[in-house]
Design an enzyme around this catalytic site. Structure first.
Site, PDB file in Angstrom:
ATOM      1  N   ARG A   1       0.878  44.287   0.663  1.00 39.45           N
ATOM      2  CA  ARG A   1       0.896  42.999   1.401  1.00 39.45           C
ATOM      3  C   ARG A   1       0.241  43.085   2.780  1.00 39.45           C
ATOM      4  NH1 ARG A   1       6.151  42.768  -0.967  1.00 39.45           N
ATOM      5  NH2 ARG A   1       5.974  41.573  -2.884  1.00 39.45           N
TER       6      ARG A   1
ATOM      7  N   LYS B   1     -13.221  37.581   7.295  1.00 37.16           N
ATOM      8  CA  LYS B   1     -13.330  37.059   5.926  1.00 37.16           C
ATOM      9  C   LYS B   1     -13.522  38.250   4.998  1.00 37.16           C
ATOM     10  CE  LYS B   1     -15.114  32.395   6.311  1.00 37.16           C
ATOM     11  NZ  LYS B   1     -16.255  31.499   6.028  1.00 37.16           N
TER      12      LYS B   1
ATOM     13  N   GLU C   1     -29.507  36.119   9.032  1.00 33.44           N
ATOM     14  CA  GLU C   1     -28.224  35.705   9.624  1.00 33.44           C
ATOM     15  C   GLU C   1     -28.360  35.579  11.141  1.00 33.44           C
ATOM     16  OE1 GLU C   1     -25.749  34.724   7.769  1.00 33.44           O
ATOM     17  OE2 GLU C   1     -25.457  36.007   6.014  1.00 33.44           O
TER      18      GLU C   1
ATOM     19  N   LYS D   1     -20.741  34.478  17.110  1.00 26.84           N
ATOM     20  CA  LYS D   1     -19.770  34.429  16.007  1.00 26.84           C
ATOM     21  C   LYS D   1     -18.350  34.553  16.546  1.00 26.84           C
ATOM     22  CE  LYS D   1     -18.361  35.733  11.466  1.00 26.84           C
ATOM     23  NZ  LYS D   1     -18.677  36.251  10.160  1.00 26.84           N
TER      24      LYS D   1
ATOM     25  N   GLU E   1     -11.139  28.593   9.460  1.00 29.60           N
ATOM     26  CA  GLU E   1     -12.106  27.590   8.987  1.00 29.60           C
ATOM     27  C   GLU E   1     -11.472  26.237   8.687  1.00 29.60           C
ATOM     28  OE1 GLU E   1     -15.438  29.306   6.828  1.00 29.60           O
ATOM     29  OE2 GLU E   1     -15.556  27.465   5.661  1.00 29.60           O
TER      30      GLU E   1
ATOM     31  N   ARG F   1     -15.642  26.578  12.240  1.00 30.40           N
ATOM     32  CA  ARG F   1     -16.127  27.823  11.598  1.00 30.40           C
ATOM     33  C   ARG F   1     -17.003  27.541  10.383  1.00 30.40           C
ATOM     34  NH1 ARG F   1     -13.202  33.661  10.449  1.00 30.40           N
ATOM     35  NH2 ARG F   1     -15.035  34.523   9.432  1.00 30.40           N
TER      36      ARG F   1
ATOM     37  N   ASN G   1     -21.540  28.663   7.863  1.00 35.97           N
ATOM     38  CA  ASN G   1     -22.026  28.631   6.476  1.00 35.97           C
ATOM     39  C   ASN G   1     -23.334  27.866   6.323  1.00 35.97           C
ATOM     40  OD1 ASN G   1     -19.881  30.066   5.224  1.00 35.97           O
ATOM     41  ND2 ASN G   1     -18.578  28.295   5.602  1.00 35.97           N
TER      42      ASN G   1
ATOM     43  N   HIS H   1     -25.468  28.320   3.271  1.00 31.31           N
ATOM     44  CA  HIS H   1     -24.704  29.104   2.300  1.00 31.31           C
ATOM     45  C   HIS H   1     -24.418  28.365   0.996  1.00 31.31           C
ATOM     46  CE1 HIS H   1     -24.420  31.935   5.510  1.00 31.31           C
ATOM     47  NE2 HIS H   1     -23.535  32.705   4.922  1.00 31.31           N
TER      48      HIS H   1
ATOM     49  N   HIS I   1     -25.511  30.461  -1.863  1.00 35.48           N
ATOM     50  CA  HIS I   1     -24.557  31.010  -2.841  1.00 35.48           C
ATOM     51  C   HIS I   1     -24.920  30.557  -4.255  1.00 35.48           C
ATOM     52  CE1 HIS I   1     -21.065  31.905   0.201  1.00 35.48           C
ATOM     53  NE2 HIS I   1     -22.051  32.761   0.272  1.00 35.48           N
TER      54      HIS I   1
ATOM     55  N   HIS J   1     -28.244  38.735  -0.208  1.00 29.75           N
ATOM     56  CA  HIS J   1     -27.506  37.628   0.396  1.00 29.75           C
ATOM     57  C   HIS J   1     -28.340  36.952   1.505  1.00 29.75           C
ATOM     58  CE1 HIS J   1     -24.140  35.301   1.932  1.00 29.75           C
ATOM     59  NE2 HIS J   1     -24.338  35.813   3.130  1.00 29.75           N
TER      60      HIS J   1
HETATM   61  P1  NAD Z   1     -24.899  45.451   1.187  1.00 30.52           P
HETATM   62  O1  NAD Z   1     -23.550  45.764   1.650  1.00 30.52           O
HETATM   63  O2  NAD Z   1     -25.141  45.370  -0.274  1.00 30.52           O
HETATM   64  O3  NAD Z   1     -25.896  46.528   1.827  1.00 30.52           O
HETATM   65  C1  NAD Z   1     -27.254  46.416   1.536  1.00 30.52           C
HETATM   66  C2  NAD Z   1     -27.832  47.723   0.971  1.00 30.52           C
HETATM   67  O4  NAD Z   1     -28.074  48.627   2.046  1.00 30.52           O
HETATM   68  C3  NAD Z   1     -26.917  48.455   0.013  1.00 30.52           C
HETATM   69  O5  NAD Z   1     -27.700  49.049  -0.996  1.00 30.52           O
HETATM   70  C4  NAD Z   1     -26.293  49.527   0.894  1.00 30.52           C
HETATM   71  O6  NAD Z   1     -25.824  50.627   0.168  1.00 30.52           O
HETATM   72  C5  NAD Z   1     -27.444  49.885   1.788  1.00 30.52           C
HETATM   73  N1  NAD Z   1     -27.098  50.419   3.086  1.00 30.52           N
HETATM   74  C6  NAD Z   1     -26.061  50.070   3.876  1.00 30.52           C
HETATM   75  N2  NAD Z   1     -26.175  50.665   5.074  1.00 30.52           N
HETATM   76  C7  NAD Z   1     -27.301  51.424   5.012  1.00 30.52           C
HETATM   77  C8  NAD Z   1     -27.948  52.259   5.950  1.00 30.52           C
HETATM   78  N3  NAD Z   1     -27.522  52.390   7.189  1.00 30.52           N
HETATM   79  N4  NAD Z   1     -29.067  52.894   5.562  1.00 30.52           N
HETATM   80  C9  NAD Z   1     -29.555  52.727   4.316  1.00 30.52           C
HETATM   81  N5  NAD Z   1     -28.996  51.914   3.396  1.00 30.52           N
HETATM   82  C10 NAD Z   1     -27.884  51.283   3.749  1.00 30.52           C
HETATM   83  O7  NAD Z   1     -25.432  44.084   1.796  1.00 30.52           O
HETATM   84  P2  NAD Z   1     -25.268  43.411   3.231  1.00 30.52           P
HETATM   85  O8  NAD Z   1     -26.499  42.617   3.411  1.00 30.52           O
HETATM   86  O9  NAD Z   1     -24.879  44.366   4.261  1.00 30.52           O
HETATM   87  O10 NAD Z   1     -24.033  42.430   3.007  1.00 30.52           O
HETATM   88  C11 NAD Z   1     -24.085  41.365   2.095  1.00 30.52           C
HETATM   89  C12 NAD Z   1     -22.678  41.009   1.694  1.00 30.52           C
HETATM   90  O11 NAD Z   1     -21.956  40.572   2.849  1.00 30.52           O
HETATM   91  C13 NAD Z   1     -22.591  39.881   0.698  1.00 30.52           C
HETATM   92  O12 NAD Z   1     -21.670  40.214  -0.308  1.00 30.52           O
HETATM   93  C14 NAD Z   1     -22.082  38.713   1.509  1.00 30.52           C
HETATM   94  O13 NAD Z   1     -21.339  37.804   0.744  1.00 30.52           O
HETATM   95  C15 NAD Z   1     -21.240  39.410   2.528  1.00 30.52           C
HETATM   96  N6  NAD Z   1     -21.043  38.637   3.762  1.00 30.52           N
HETATM   97  C16 NAD Z   1     -19.781  38.515   4.227  1.00 30.52           C
HETATM   98  C17 NAD Z   1     -19.550  37.844   5.409  1.00 30.52           C
HETATM   99  C18 NAD Z   1     -18.158  37.770   5.955  1.00 30.52           C
HETATM  100  O14 NAD Z   1     -17.952  37.031   6.922  1.00 30.52           O
HETATM  101  N7  NAD Z   1     -17.221  38.502   5.428  1.00 30.52           N
HETATM  102  C19 NAD Z   1     -20.626  37.302   6.127  1.00 30.52           C
HETATM  103  C20 NAD Z   1     -21.906  37.477   5.631  1.00 30.52           C
HETATM  104  C21 NAD Z   1     -22.111  38.152   4.443  1.00 30.52           C
HETATM  105  N1  GLY Z   2     -20.114  34.186   7.337  1.00 30.13           N
HETATM  106  C1  GLY Z   2     -19.281  33.022   7.493  1.00 30.13           C
HETATM  107  C2  GLY Z   2     -18.050  33.251   8.267  1.00 30.13           C
HETATM  108  O1  GLY Z   2     -17.737  34.345   8.671  1.00 30.13           O
HETATM  109  O2  GLY Z   2     -17.313  32.319   8.481  1.00 30.13           O
END
Ligand code: NAD
Ligand code: GLY
Length: 364
Positions: free
Chosen positions: A118, A140, A182, A224, A234, A238, A242, A245, A249, A262
């Site tokens: 939890r 998130k 972003e 942010k 949100e 907030r 998006n 998005h 998405h 993404h």
């Molecule tokens: P990712 O986590 O898939 O990383 C991208 C690629 O880079 C992967 O292959 C990873 O292994 C590689 N990688 C990571 N760090 C590295 C480094 N330093 N050197 C070499 N390779 C490296 O993708 P991302 O773009 O980081 O994140 C996208 C994800 O984030 C999506 O799932 C999206 O929905 C999510 N997201 C979440 C939020 C949130 O607020 N929680 C906001 C935006 C995006």
């Molecule tokens: N990436 C959208 C949020 O964090 O609200």
């Protein structure tokens, strides 16, 4: 090192941004209670940074979970591998999870921390530009469902974010551009001055100039953190984060997770939001051209995948988390830096935006 704060009362936390942070044990150790720590990473990042991360944690009872790499593994099944590891080690509620990686690792690990017994503590060590400017901040967390992106999750804030900008040196150019999408988003949402700066400094960002990258990361995290502090869960403002998005998405879901990055999907989605805003008469032709130009100069896609059609877009967009009472809600713009949330747009113009973009994509 620069430290920003996410101001959330008793759940406030610092974001440390700088070089060499993976060699500073105090930053992470001061946020760990108890003795149990699990580092969650993937099979791409582990050979690059796991050893250094474990060195920071010398002396703790440490477990590691190495997940398969890729958006297609951001699933409940993969999440379960983290729980398997925690339970095998008999980790208690006093344990801390450390997310070492990009947004996929951060979102999965954060959700594991939100739900294990939890709720336990977690720390974000983002290693992609996208994670350093966006996903590691704001709490998130979650995983994808085959029918909708990030549909299963929870709000759960980390204890701290440690963004070592040196890790970006191993990131490939495509991933760097995905992160820049972003960054551009913050300019479009509510920071026109930052958008102007980005237009002037994009080539420096693309060539990984360290001062330019640091400035972009700090400004993005500042923007942010301000929005998250105002509306953590949100209920209102907030949702602006998006921008692009709902369209984006749909692209990620429609093409199969992991086909488009993404950030790439968000780039195309932001231009579609800009085009709809323009058709509504809210966004000038000049603003539309500036948006398209900066995204294209960042080597980001601005046209949707040819494999999709308008009906598929509308179908997937209808299960977006922002929607209320089955009505699609979108982030639109009344100028650069003037975004707002709306369900009061002309659906004919939305359909036109989709069909125009899709036919431009078909024409190549
Ligand atoms: P990712 O986590 O898939 O990383 C991208 C690629 O880079 C992967 O292959 C990873 O292994 C590689 N990688 C990571 N760090 C590295 C480094 N330093 N050197 C070499 N390779 C490296 O993708 P991302 O773009 O980081 O994140 C996208 C994800 O984030 C999506 O799932 C999206 O929905 C999510 N997201 C979440 C939020 C949130 O607020 N929680 C906001 C935006 C995006
Ligand atoms: N990436 C959208 C949020 O964090 O609200």
């Amino acid at each position: 090192m620069k430290t920003l704060n996410v101001d959330l009362g008793t759940r406030s936390y610092p974001i440390h941004i700088g070089t060499g942070l993976l060699d500073k044990p105090d930053l992470i150790r001061s946020h760990i209670q108890g003795n149990e720590v699990m580092v969650v990473t993937n099979d791409t990042i582990a050979p690059l940074y796991l050893e250094r991360c474990l060195k920071l944690l010398d002396g703790y009872d440490i477990a590691t979970t190495i997940l398969p790499d890729g958006e297609q593994y951001k699933t409940l099944d993969t999440l379960n591998l983290v729980f398997d590891g925690l339970l095998k080690k008999h980790f208690t509620r006093r344990c801390t999870l450390v997310a070492l990686g990009g947004g996929v690792i951060g979102d999965i690990t954060g959700f594991a921390a939100a739900s294990y017994q939890r709720g336990v503590n977690f720390i974000q060590i983002p290693t992609t530009l996208l994670a350093q400017v966006d996903s590691s901040v704001g709490g998130k967390t979650g995983v994808n469902h085959p029918l909708g992106k990030n549909m299963i999750g929870a709000f759960h804030q980390p204890q701290c974010v440690i963004a070592d900008t040196d890790t970006l040196n191993t990131l490939d150019d495509r991933q760097l551009s995905a992160g820049i999408a972003e960054v551009i988003k913050y300019g479009l949402i509510n920071d026109a001055e930052f958008f102007n700066w980005l237009e002037d400094n994009l080539s420096k960002l693309m060539s990984r100039d360290s001062d330019a990258l640091s400035h972009a990361i700090e400004r993005s995290c500042h923007d942010k953190a301000t929005i998250v502090a105002a509306d953590e869960k949100e209920a209102g403002v907030r949702a602006l984060l998006n921008l692009g998005h709902t369209f984006g998405h749909a692209i990620e879901t429609g093409t199969g997770y992991g086909t488009w990055l993404h950030g790439e999907a968000i780039s195309c989605g932001m231009l579609m939001a800009a085009e709809l805003s323009h058709k509504q008469g809210w966004f000038t032709q000049e603003e539309l051209s500036r948006t398209q130009t900066i995204l294209s100069q960042a080597n980001l896609p601005v046209l949707p995948p040819t494999s999709m059609n308008s009906e598929q877009f509308i179908d997937i967009m209808s299960v977006d988390k922002k929607n209320l009472e089955k009505k699609i809600r979108l982030i639109l713009m009344k100028g650069i830096g003037k975004s707002f949330i709306s369900d009061d747009f002309d659906t004919t113009l939305l359909n036109e935006t989709l069909s125009d973009s899709l036919s431009r994509a078909q024409q190549g």
